[in-house]
Design an enzyme around this catalytic site. Structure first.
Site: not given
Length: 149
Positions: A72, A57
């Protein structure tokens, strides 16, 4: 100067609009955020450098000047345990801007109840060290997000 480009296509919304106080308050660092196009895509390296942190992620690339950029992919997506993300490189790899890093599907993130918004943050930087910060514009992967002096 480090030029930071968008790791994905979408709408630049700015950090203040990120639905997470750690990012919206710039506690991680200054930068901006992209609300991605809701279709399967590949997040790419925003700068040339070495991948020093890599998770399904999120990833950090550090350039030759020591500037680290965090990408992110979504908010609270660590809670998905990597489901829906495919890491395409390895920690320690040298990448060029635009190289594929993670394949993911922002629509699946939304379906899982998470925000797909992607902060792109200059680590250990000051807001004053960033120039030409994009906001409220549509971007393609590789378009300028900001420069870091």
């Amino acid at each position: 100067m480090t030029t930071v480009t968008s790791p994905l296509a979408g709408r630049v919304i700015g950090l203040a609009a990120v639905p997470d106080p750690v990012f919206s308050g710039a506690m991680v660092g200054p930068g901006t955020a992209v609300d991605p196009v809701l279709e399967p895509s590949v997040a790419v390296a925003p700068i040339d450098g070495v991948v020093v942190s890599l998770h399904p992620h999120a990833f950090v690339v550090v350039d030759g000047e020591g500037h680290g950029v965090l990408t992110h992919l979504g908010i609270d997506t660590v809670q998905l345990g990597g489901v829906g993300f495919e890491v395409l490189i390895n920690k320690g790899d040298t990448v060029r801007r635009g190289d594929a890093v993670v394949r993911w599907d922002p629509a699946a993130v939304v379906a899982a109840g998470k925000s797909p918004v992607c902060p792109v943050v200059a680590l250990e930087a000051t807001a004053e060290s960033l120039v030409d910060v994009s906001a409220d514009v549509d971007v393609k992967s590789g378009d300028l997000l900001f420069s870091w002096t």
